[in-house]
Design an enzyme around this catalytic site. Structure first.
Site, PDB file in Angstrom:
ATOM      1  NE  ARG A 191     -11.024  -9.551  -2.232  1.00  0.00           N
ATOM      2  CZ  ARG A 191     -11.378  -8.643  -3.119  1.00  0.00           C
ATOM      3  NH1 ARG A 191     -11.732  -9.002  -4.345  1.00  0.00           N
ATOM      4  NH2 ARG A 191     -11.356  -7.359  -2.812  1.00  0.00           N
ATOM      5  CE  LYS A 246      -3.985  -1.743   2.606  1.00  0.00           C
ATOM      6  NZ  LYS A 246      -4.988  -1.489   1.569  1.00  0.00           N
TER       7      LYS A 246
HETATM    8  N1  BES Z   1      -8.302  -3.581   4.234  1.00  0.00           N
HETATM    9  C1  BES Z   1      -8.379  -3.160   2.890  1.00  0.00           C
HETATM   10  C2  BES Z   1      -9.650  -2.357   2.595  1.00  0.00           C
HETATM   11  C3  BES Z   1      -9.669  -0.972   3.149  1.00  0.00           C
HETATM   12  C4  BES Z   1      -8.876   0.019   2.605  1.00  0.00           C
HETATM   13  C5  BES Z   1     -10.529  -0.665   4.183  1.00  0.00           C
HETATM   14  C6  BES Z   1      -8.934   1.304   3.115  1.00  0.00           C
HETATM   15  C7  BES Z   1     -10.581   0.614   4.663  1.00  0.00           C
HETATM   16  C8  BES Z   1      -9.776   1.598   4.158  1.00  0.00           C
HETATM   17  C9  BES Z   1      -8.395  -4.370   1.972  1.00  0.00           C
HETATM   18  O1  BES Z   1      -7.623  -5.437   2.387  1.00  0.00           O
HETATM   19  C10 BES Z   1      -7.844  -3.916   0.666  1.00  0.00           C
HETATM   20  O2  BES Z   1      -6.713  -3.557   0.630  1.00  0.00           O
HETATM   21  N2  BES Z   1      -8.670  -3.930  -0.367  1.00  0.00           N
HETATM   22  C11 BES Z   1      -8.283  -3.488  -1.647  1.00  0.00           C
HETATM   23  C12 BES Z   1      -8.855  -4.436  -2.662  1.00  0.00           C
HETATM   24  C13 BES Z   1      -8.296  -4.232  -4.046  1.00  0.00           C
HETATM   25  C14 BES Z   1      -6.849  -4.630  -4.088  1.00  0.00           C
HETATM   26  C15 BES Z   1      -9.114  -5.063  -5.004  1.00  0.00           C
HETATM   27  C16 BES Z   1      -8.807  -2.060  -1.854  1.00  0.00           C
HETATM   28  O3  BES Z   1      -9.937  -1.783  -1.402  1.00  0.00           O
HETATM   29  O4  BES Z   1      -8.088  -1.261  -2.407  1.00  0.00           O
HETATM   30 MN    MN Z   2      -5.605  -5.267   1.780  1.00  0.00          MN
END
Ligand code: BES
Ligand code: MN
Ligand code: ZN
Length: 510
Positions: free
Chosen positions: A355, A281
């Site tokens: 997931r 990230k």
């Molecule tokens: N934990 C995150 C989702 C999230 C991000 C929740 C910011 C709250 C604030 C999750 O694991 C994630 O990173 N999801 C990705 C999915 C994508 C790679 C398809 C996202 O939402 O960017």
């Molecule tokens: Mn994630």
């Protein structure tokens, strides 16, 4: 915290502080009117002279109240009468208890059940009072060297004007007390930093809950060895880059009269820190990914509330806990893993890890032959784009279950919004190399994440709550919200009520 209920003349109540809601204009509510009569029209005069601004959320302390048994009076603005329904009511409660929490008072008496709300009874209002009390008194300062003095408030008396409402208010306060404590327990788990709140820490918390429950909660922890033997390779693939071993935590509560009754299962995403893994990230606000276990935290909080309330339902609470880190051993984009269900998954993005832990937990849930399964997860940033920070996203393979959860959210004022889970979205998960991919591209990210989970939830009624936007607040007020403990507890209490109706119907037929 104690929430006794009192009927009778509020002017005679001996308390450190009477808390009296008043509208911006119009007549005083019943308790306020009686206090006004007993105090040489103190409240009426303050309003007439403009000395108290009764706009919504304004509060004013009156340090001396002639003719009353109370040592002081806190007036709370309700705003305009015609605009004062649930949201305003809750805002007034928060204003009142935020003010009370900072004062050196041990007790107070509140007249909030007086406020007429179109669709809500005294039980609901009492529940909201108890929840608001716990919300306002919450502090998280374990890591501060200099701690502000802890709030002193230990008793909130509910002044009920209509004798017939007393029993309802008492029951509402009992539920609100339990839910409020569950919410605060979830907030603390959420707020704990990732270097403290690890998967094994969560497992220890579960074991402690089990011990403290006096046999009411059975706890089982699956460590990495057990998960390997089971075949939960998807869950394990997420923690592969971490020094912290993954855990599957299983807590069982048997409250139903028939121990064989099919349980309701909650499944919480417990990513104790989400760096994104190899699909790292960006750095901005990455600290907030310590909140990526808030689904798990809400499961813990709900278990605590249920243990306090002891409803006649069977509950299985599962937490899939792992830390998502980049490392030489970490899962890489393109890696193909085999899930517990046997489906193969191409991991196109290691940041779509929630997931991957949930799918194995859902498969594990099958063995309980559940009446329903609800998973709770901070799953997608896309959910924040879709719904912002007010509504939890709700997706389900069963419309009745979706409706039950929407209703529970309304009742608890912890609301969700239903999004479609149509088959048309499923093809976004097609993979050239495996049974499915773990991401579905940019369009409808919340829906395709739920589509992924739905492939592992085809043998029971299932719903998914995406709490990415509701589990915590950012900015100056940064902190976990404890949502959706209110919704989940209500959902389970409603299932108990269903069972009562069903058995009642059976007895009649016989
Ligand atoms: N934990 C995150 C989702 C999230 C991000 C929740 C910011 C709250 C604030 C999750 O694991 C994630 O990173 N999801 C990705 C999915 C994508 C790679 C398809 C996202 O939402 O960017
Ligand atoms: Mn994630
Ligand atoms: Zn995540």
């Amino acid at each position: 915290m104690e929430f006794p209920v009192k009927t009778g003349n509020p002017a005679k109540v001996e308390t450190a502080c009477l808390v009296i809601p008043v509208y911006q204009e119009g007549e005083l509510l019943p308790a306020a009117a009686r206090l006004d009569d007993a105090s040489e029209r103190l409240i009426g005069q303050l309003l007439e002279r403009g000395d108290f601004d009764a706009r919504l959320g304004k509060v004013q302390m009156v340090p001396f109240a002639p003719g009353l048994g109370a040592e002081r009076l806190l007036l709370v603005g309700l705003g305009k009468r015609d605009k004062c329904q649930e949201a305003a009511f809750r805002k007034a409660l928060d204003a009142a208890f935020t003010a009370l929490a900072d004062l050196p008072l041990d007790d107070c008496a509140v007249a909030f059940t007086d406020v007429p709300l179109d669709e809500r009874d005294a039980a609901w209002k009492a529940r909201m009072v108890a929840e608001a009390t716990h919300r306002a008194l919450y502090r998280f300062n374990d890591f501060k060297s200099e701690k502000a003095p802890a709030p002193r408030l230990a008793q909130v008396t509910l002044l009920v004007s209509d004798d017939g409402d007393a029993a309802d208010a008492r029951e509402g306060a009992r539920i609100g007390d339990a839910v409020g404590q569950g919410i605060n327990a979830a907030r603390t788990l959420g707020n704990l930093p990732g270097n403290v709140c690890t998967p094994s820490y969560l497992a220890e918390r579960a074991e402690a809950l089990g011990k403290a429950s006096g046999g009411a909660l059975q706890v089982e922890i699956l460590d990495e060895e057990a998960l390997e033997a089971l075949g939960a390779h998807s869950l394990l693939s997420v923690g592969r880059g971490s020094e912290q071993p993954s855990r599957l935590i299983v807590m069982q509560y048997q409250g139903a009269e028939n121990p064989e009754e099919a349980p309701h299962v909650l499944v919480g995403k417990g990513i104790t820190f989400d760096t994104g893994g190899i699909s790292l990230k960006p750095g901005e606000a990455m600290d907030e990914m310590k909140f990526d276990m808030c689904g798990a935290a809400s499961v813990f909080g709900t278990v605590e509330a249920i243990l306090a309330i002891r409803p006649k339902v069977n509950l299985v609470a599962i937490v899939a806990a792992a830390e998502n880190m980049p490392d030489g051993r970490a899962t890489k984009p393109g890696d193909i893993i085999r899930t517990l269900k046997g489906l193969s998954v191409e991991v196109l993005n290691t940041d779509a890890e929630g997931r991957l832990v949930l799918c194995d937990a859902l498969t594990y849930a099958e063995r309980f032959e559940p009446a329903s399964v609800v998973d709770i997860a901070t799953l997608t940033g896309a959910c924040i784009i879709a719904l912002g920070h007010h509504a939890t996203g709700l997706l389900a393979n069963d419309d009745d279950l979706a409706l039950d959860l929407l209703d529970a959210g309304e009742a608890a004022w912890d609301r969700a919004w239903h999004l479609p889970l149509w088959d048309e979205y499923q093809e976004q998960l097609d993979s050239n190399f495996a049974d499915l991919a773990n991401i579905g591209g940019r369009p409808a990210g919340t829906i395709t994440a739920a589509c992924f989970l739905s492939r592992f939830a085809d043998t029971f009624p299932w719903a998914h709550l995406d709490i990415a936007g509701t589990a915590w607040t950012s900015g100056k007020q940064k902190g976990a919200s404890g949502r959706p403990v209110g919704l989940l507890t209500q959902y389970l209490l409603d299932r108990e009520a269903d069972a009562v109706v069903e058995t009642g119907a059976e007895t009649e037929a016989e």
